[in-house]
Each structure stands twice: as structure tokens, then as C-alpha cells.
Design an enzyme around this catalytic site. Structure first.
Site, PDB file in Angstrom:
ATOM      1  CE  LYS A  46      -4.128   1.851   2.203  1.00 35.32           C
ATOM      2  NZ  LYS A  46      -3.825   3.225   1.963  1.00 35.32           N
ATOM      3  NE  ARG A  81     -10.545   7.627  -3.459  1.00 37.70           N
ATOM      4  CZ  ARG A  81     -11.601   7.959  -2.743  1.00 37.70           C
ATOM      5  NH1 ARG A  81     -11.730   9.186  -2.303  1.00 37.70           N
ATOM      6  NH2 ARG A  81     -12.526   7.069  -2.464  1.00 37.70           N
TER       7      ARG A  81
HETATM    8  S1  IVH Z   1      -6.497  -0.509  -4.802  1.00 41.45           S
HETATM    9  C1  IVH Z   1     -10.869  -0.702  -5.019  1.00 41.45           C
HETATM   10  N1  IVH Z   1      -3.924  -0.864  -4.454  1.00 41.45           N
HETATM   11  O1  IVH Z   1      -4.978   3.295  -0.873  1.00 41.45           O
HETATM   12  C2  IVH Z   1      -9.430  -0.544  -5.150  1.00 41.45           C
HETATM   13  N2  IVH Z   1      -4.912   1.092  -3.539  1.00 41.45           N
HETATM   14  O2  IVH Z   1      -7.096   3.222   1.147  1.00 41.45           O
HETATM   15  C3  IVH Z   1      -8.902   0.635  -4.399  1.00 41.45           C
HETATM   16  N3  IVH Z   1      -3.336   2.594  -2.437  1.00 41.45           N
HETATM   17  O3  IVH Z   1      -7.303   5.249  -2.630  1.00 41.45           O
HETATM   18  C4  IVH Z   1      -7.496   0.924  -4.583  1.00 41.45           C
HETATM   19  N4  IVH Z   1      -1.544   1.381  -2.800  1.00 41.45           N
HETATM   20  O4  IVH Z   1      -4.799   5.661  -3.053  1.00 41.45           O
HETATM   21  C5  IVH Z   1      -4.980  -0.072  -4.223  1.00 41.45           C
HETATM   22  N5  IVH Z   1      -1.673  -1.307  -4.268  1.00 41.45           N
HETATM   23  C6  IVH Z   1      -2.716  -0.506  -4.028  1.00 41.45           C
HETATM   24  C7  IVH Z   1      -2.586   0.717  -3.338  1.00 41.45           C
HETATM   25  C8  IVH Z   1      -3.726   1.484  -3.110  1.00 41.45           C
HETATM   26  C9  IVH Z   1      -2.024   2.516  -2.270  1.00 41.45           C
HETATM   27  C10 IVH Z   1      -4.178   3.717  -1.938  1.00 41.45           C
HETATM   28  C11 IVH Z   1      -5.124   4.293  -2.955  1.00 41.45           C
HETATM   29  C12 IVH Z   1      -6.488   4.144  -2.377  1.00 41.45           C
HETATM   30  C13 IVH Z   1      -6.190   4.001  -0.919  1.00 41.45           C
HETATM   31  C14 IVH Z   1      -7.298   3.249  -0.221  1.00 41.45           C
END
Ligand code: IVH
Length: 680
Positions: free
Chosen positions: A118, A139
Site C-alpha cells: 500500500k 481521486r
Molecule cells: S487498490 C478498489 N492498491 O490506498 C481498489 N490502492 O485506502 C482501491 N493505495 O485510494 C485501490 N496502494 O490511493 C490499491 N496497491 C494498491 C494501493 C492502493 C495505495 C491507496 C489508494 C487508495 C487508498 C485506499
């Protein structure tokens, strides 16, 4: 086959060579071309394009930078909404998520998942059409974001054209923009050298950079981008059928995909992945605040679906905030613009969550007493990514003998007047209206972006003006002359002239900004706008607060707090003097001809709406804009005071709450009807 004219062919060849070299360098981290060769080829392309502008293509490497500064950013609706993720912090949270998922899918046994880091950056939505990058947006609220295409084009790891033979008609890519730690340190070092305020962390620096109006500034900040989500038209041949394949597809199309993603066969593997990265992440050159776990099979993702705001098929596993011990040195006190005194612990610097921390808030006198701090104490400090550092506990068993207990001073550290704590209030105040700390805060607020927005009057300059007794009130700013300003530290004739001009121009700012700038307790930007609409001048507002406070509460429908605070403010002689002084300086303190002034009463005035679920034809922000234009207010939560709940598809708890409280519920058609009736 017709062959292209030689210049055109050469330009194409150069673009391809340069693009390949940049991909190898920025995306694959495996340079293929000497810098000097790259520079030579790039210069050749620039010269060719300068001589034959018709040869410039949108995906030419020359088109990454060079856009003119933007005036502002427009808002765009995302083709596919950007969701957020539910969080899990403990193994049992993870288990609970997995059990729910099995239940929803009506399955037993192991589900394959993809574990990704993440990345602690800022989400971006990139749109490609016929393989070309056509739009990049932040976003925003998930439905609409700001269009920052010019800025995103400068990110070297974002392909301007997909590296595919036959790109689908459209491709939507989501990923995270970030600033690596080393770049972040360099940016802050430069800012420190120029006396500018520092960015709190790489994520804030990245967010601030993406909203820069000048793409050249963005280019200089060297952002990076990891792609993690792919959306394609339904009928795309050989489209991926799993998240793992999506990542491979993205990589093949030229994106940088985080190399640490793993295909995980079961829940135990997820847990191990999470634990391994808790230590592993410390060695990464960028910040991560957890891992994201996604169900691998896209058909199963579809079947699992979404809750209100997040997919059921993914979860963010977050690492706990970081804690570290330090030695408490002393207690400092900050006096804010409203006179509130905040105790601050100063301790031996410690590295925490990506930054070095040496100060932490203690919130208020109660918290200070509860911690029972003594000079020389070993304390535990906590900081999580973007959260401000705090002192969490004291290891009192390590207290040195004879250590002195730290307490809030009796008098203001800035002006020496006695501090006051009202009964039942957590905050301690300095109530001396000419306290230099309060004055500095008031001045900073007056010139801030949302208020009068005066450029060139930073914290350092305000400090000098107050310390030297040159300014004793907001009004005094307007009596400063350029020669005097030019003689101050780090000022010159040019910046002094500019500041005097900016101050003069600020007299034309809208009435609601002036009202907000006065810094009245509880009157933030939103309230100031509502008040300015209902009371088109300071005189109207002053009269209303004194004689008919109910007319103020009517604007908000709730709470007498704002009315009371306004009443107090307008009744204070120093504030009356300030208003008179501003008026004499030429501030209208009233709505100008082009401002709406008092809106006429409509049937929606004073009505509060709550929006929930997705409406069939309108985005939520469009519905909000319509309601507000008709004089209504939109609020986030349902209470007895809510007039209407507007519910769309997949409305959730807000709808049930409305039903249990007996609040009227409308659908989109009902809302439109009401609006029509209201305007008629
Ligand atoms: S997937 C439905 N993958 O985390 C899918 N998000 O807390 C949503 N983020 O808004 C996103 N690394 O900005 C995804 N490998 C990753 C990520 C990631 C960082 C952030 C992203 C999202 C937030 C959600």
C-alpha cells in the site's frame, strides 16, 4: 506502401529510441542508453520539431514538459468511480474479512489473492484513448476529481502512449503517484534554504505538487507512479481474468508496477506477506503504510461486489503507527490565533514514520496533567504517516531523581498576561487581544488563501512586523509603505512594491472572504459564505447579531454557538474599531454588485438535505449544487433536523436512519419536482 518523408521518418525513429530509453531508465530501472547519447538524440528531436512543428505528436518526449501554467483545475467525472478500501489492523480483522468474503461467495477453502504494497502517495486516474494518454485526474471525492493532465504528463514513469500493437478503444488505469524519500529530502532541503515552509511528509509534498499550476515545477519534483488497477472495455480480446494478469498487462503496456506484489494462495500466505513487509518496508526508498490484499479472480471480484464505499474483495492491512522512545527536554507553549494555549513537548530528535520528530503536541492542560511529565523523562512518541506526532506515555520508572514536574505557565509566554481557563473547557486562553502571538495568528489568517489571499506576506515577515511594533492590527497592514518594507530582512524593493500592490488589491476581495478573514470563532469558510449570502454587509450582520440572533440561527437551522460567537465579536470594542478602520481604508465590507448578496427567500431556505446512494442521472455533487442554488443546505448525516433524505440506488444506513426518525425520503424525480416548485 508509401514511405514517410525523411524528416517525418527520422522524428518517428527518434521518438521511439528516446521513449524506449526512458522506459528502461524510469520504469525498468535498467538504463540502456548513455546519458550523453540520450541528450544528443533528444536535442536532435527538439531541433527537428522546432523547424517542423507539424511533426510534433502528443506522445513526443518533448511534450512532457512545456505546457503553460494552468489558471486552475477543472473538475471531471471519473468514467469509473475510484473507491476507497476498508482497513484491517489485526490478524482477527483479516480473518473476519476473509470469512465474510467466503460467505458472500458461498465458498469454502482457499481463495487465491494478490498482495500488494500500500503505497502512501496520492491516487491518480489515467484515461487512455486509442492508446494515447488523454486525461489524468486526482481521486477527488471518488466520483469527480481535478483534471491535472499537464502535471501528470511530466511524470516520467507514466507512458504518454501505451506500448501495445492494438490498444483497446479506451483504457482506465489507477495507481499511486509518489515522491521517493530521497527526492522528498532534497525538496525540503531546498525549501529550507529559501526560507519556505517544509512539507510534513512525502505524501503531502506529492499532493501539493500535483496541484501546482505550473507543470515545470511538477517536472522538477520528479514524481513517480505505480499502476495497480486496470479497467478495459468488456469485449477486449485477451483481457485479463485476474488481478495478477492485470498487473502483467499494465507492465506490458509500459507502466511501472510495484515489483513486490505477490500471488498468495491462501490466508496464511497473506498473513506472512503482511508480517514480512512490516520490517521489509523500512528498507524501501518510499513510504508504505500497509499492504493491500485483493481477490485474484476478477469474476469472483464481480460476484463479491461492493459495500457502500469499498469493494468486499479487497482490504487494506495497515501497520500500526510507529512509536519510539525519546528524552523529554522541555515544555513549550504555542499561542494560537484565538488565544488558545497548546502545550508542546520538546524532546531529543527521533526518526519516526519517515521524518525526524522533535516536538509533539500535548493537546491541553488536562492531557498534560494526565501524563504527569517531568523534565528528563523517557517518553514514548507516536507518529503515523500524515498524523501529527503525539506523546503516548511516560516510562515513569526511568525518571531521574529530583526531576521537576512540567506544568502550563500561569502567564502567557508571549505577552505575560494571566492565562484563563473557563470552567468546563479543556482549553486555556490568553485573553489579551493585543498579545503578539494572537496578532500574528490573526494577520496570518487574514492574508491566507481562503481569506484575503495576499501573496508575499509570509509568517517570517509577519513576525518582523509585529516584533518591531510596525503593525498592531489588521488595518495597520494597509498603512505600510514600500520603502519601510524594503528595509526589512529578506525584502527588496521589488517584493515590497508587489506586497503593497497585493494589499491594495485585496480590498476588492469578496465580502465572504473578508468575513472569514476576520477570524471570528466558528466562522470558517463555509459558514462565512452562508452568512455573507444572508447578510450582505457587516452592518447588516452586526445589527442582526445584536437584535435578532434567531435570524442567524435560521441561516444554519441549528445551534446558537455561531450566533453567540458573532454577538460577542461584534460587541467587543476593539473589533468595532477594526471594522471602522477597515471601512476608512476603503473596504466595502459588503457584497459587491456581482456578488449575489442576500438570496431571496425560497421554499428551500433553511431546509437541510442528506444525499445517499447513487442517483440515476445526477452525480451527488450536481444534486448538491442544485439544492444549494435553491437555498437549501446539504449535510452529511441524518438527524431529526434533516428535512429530506434523497436516496438513490444502494442507499444504506442513512436511509434506514431517515426511516426510523420519520424524515421524508425523496428519489431523484421527487427532488427535481421539489426544486421546480421551490423556484416557482
Ligand atoms: S487498490 C478498489 N492498491 O490506498 C481498489 N490502492 O485506502 C482501491 N493505495 O485510494 C485501490 N496502494 O490511493 C490499491 N496497491 C494498491 C494501493 C492502493 C495505495 C491507496 C489508494 C487508495 C487508498 C485506499
Amino acid at each position: 506502401m508509401s514511405s514517410a518523408p525523411p524528416n517525418q521518418a527520422r522524428a518517428g525513429e527518434l521518438r521511439q529510441l528516446l521513449q524506449r530509453a526512458a522506459h528502461a531508465y524510469y520504469v525498468l530501472d535498467a538504463p540502456e542508453m548513455e546519458d550523453s547519447v540520450y541528450d544528443r538524440l533528444y536535442r536532435e528531436l527538439l531541433e527537428l520539431e522546432a523547424a517542423h512543428p507539424e511533426l510534433i505528436t502528443p506522445d513526443s518526449p518533448s511534450q512532457r514538459v512545456g505546457g503553460a501554467p494552468a489558471e486552475g483545475f477543472s473538475s471531471v467525472e471519473h468514467r469509473i468511480g475510484l473507491l476507497s478500501l476498508d482497513n484491517a489492523f489485526t490478524p482477527s480483522d483479516l480473518d473476519a474479512w476473509y470469512s465474510r468474503l467466503l460467505k458472500v461467495l458461498d465458498r469454502t477453502g482457499d481463495l487465491a489473492m494478490v498482495g500488494e504494497l500500500k503505497i502512501d502517495g496520492n491516487a491518480l486516474a489515467l484515461s487512455y484513448e486509442q492508446g494515447l494518454l488523454v486525461q489524468a485526474a486526482t481521486r477527488g471525492d471518488g466520483e469527480r476529481g481535478e483534471q491535472i493532465t499537464g502535471n501528470v504528463r511530466t511524470i516520467a514513469s507514466v507512458p504518454l502512449r501505451l506500448q501495445l500493437e492494438n490498444p483497446p478503444a479506451w483504457v482506465e488505469v489507477r495507481g499511486e503517484a509518489l515522491i521517493p524519500d530521497e527526492t522528498f529530502a532534497a525538496i525540503n532541503a531546498e525549501r529550507a534554504a529559501r526560507g519556505e515552509t517544509l512539507f510534513a511528509n512525502p505524501r503531502n509534498a506529492c499532493a501539493g505538487t500535483l496541484r501546482q499550476l505550473d507543470p515545470k515545477v511538477v517536472a522538477a519534483r520528479r514524481l513517480d507512479f505505480f499502476a495497480y488497477t486496470l479497467h478495459l472495455p468488456k469485449d477486449t480480446p485477451q483481457g485479463p481474468s485476474s488481478q495478477w494478469q492485470s498487473l502483467q498487462w499494465l507492465q506490458a503496456a509500459g507502466f511501472k508496477v510495484n515489483p513486490n506484489a505477490e500471488l498468495l494462495p491462501n490466508l496464511a500466505a497473506v498473513q506472512a506477506f503482511f508480517s514480512a513487509w512490516d520490517t521489509g518496508r523500512r528498507a524501501l526508498p518510499y513510504a508504505t503504510d500497509g499492504v493491500v490484499v485483493k481477490l485474484n479472480d476478477l469474476r469472483l471480484q464481480d460476484a463479491a461486489g461492493f459495500t457502500q464505499k469499498a469493494p468486499r474483495w479487497a482490504i487494506a492491512l495497515k501497520y500500526a503507527a510507529e512509536e519510539a522512545p525519546s528524552i523529554l527536554l522541555r515544555l513549550a507553549c504555542q499561542v494560537g490565533r484565538t488565544g488558545v494555549v497548546t502545550p508542546v513537548a520538546e524532546f531529543e530528535p527521533v526518526p519516526l514514520a519517515g521524518t525526524t520528530v522533535s516536538r509533539a503536541t500535548l493537546h491541553n492542560a488536562d492531557r498534560l496533567a494526565e501524563l504527569d511529565l517531568h523534565a528528563g523523562d523517557t517518553i514514548v512518541v507516536r507518529k503515523a504517516g500524515e498524523i501529527i506526532p503525539e506523546v503516548v506515555r511516560v516510562l515513569s520508572e526511568l525518571r531521574p531523581a529530583g526531576a521537576v514536574r512540567l506544568e502550563l505557565p500561569q502567564v502567557c509566554p508571549e505577552c505575560g498576561s494571566e492565562l484563563v481557563r473557563e470552567q468546563g473547557e479543556a482549553a486555556t486562553h490568553c485573553v489579551n487581544s493585543s498579545c503578539p502571538a494572537i496578532l500574528r495568528g490573526a494577520l496570518r489568517h487574514w492574508v491566507s488563501k481562503g481569506a484575503l489571499d495576499v501573496d508575499g506576506l509570509g509568517a517570517k515577515l509577519i513576525e518582523q512586523l509585529v516584533d518591531r511594533g510596525l503593525v498592531g492590527s489588521i488595518a495597520d497592514l494597509y498603512g505600510l509603505d514600500a520603502a519601510l518594507l524594503a528595509s526589512l530582512e529578506r525584502m527588496g524593493t521589488k517584493s515590497a512594491d508587489n506586497l503593497v500592490a497585493a494589499l491594495a488589491a485585496s480590498k476588492q476581495q469578496a465580502w465572504h472572504r473578508q468575513l472569514y478573514g476576520l477570524g471570528i470563532h466558528h466562522v470558517g469558510e463555509v459558514n462565512a459564505k452562508a452568512l455573507a449570502k444572508a447578510f450582505p454587509s457587516a452592518a447588516d450582520l452586526a445589527t442582526a447579531t445584536a437584535s435578532t440572533p434567531e435570524s442567524i440561527t435560521a441561516v444554519f437551522g441549528i445551534g446558537g454557538e455561531i450566533a453567540q460567537s458573532l454577538q460577542q465579536w461584534f460587541a467587543t470594542p476593539a473589533n468595532q474599531l477594526l471594522l471602522r478602520a477597515l471601512e476608512q481604508l476603503g473596504f466595502p465590507l459588503a457584497a459587491g454588485p456581482e456578488e449575489p448578496g442576500a438570496i431571496s427567500e425560497t421554499s428551500l431556505t433553511g431546509q437541510t438535505f442528506v444525499l445517499t446512494g447513487s442517483l440515476p442521472t445526477m452525480s451527488r455533487s450536481a444534486a448538491q449544487a442544485l439544492i444549494e442554488a435553491a437555498g437549501g443546505k446539504v449535510s452529511g448525516s441524518v438527524s431529526k433536523k434533516t428535512s429530506f433524505v434523497v436516496a438513490g440506488e444502494e442507499a444504506g444506513s442513512k436511509l434506514s436512519k431517515a426511516e426510523s426518525l420519520g424524515v421524508a425520503v425523496l428519489d431523484e424525480a421527487g427532488l427535481l419536482e421539489l426544486l421546480k416548485a421551490g423556484s416557482g
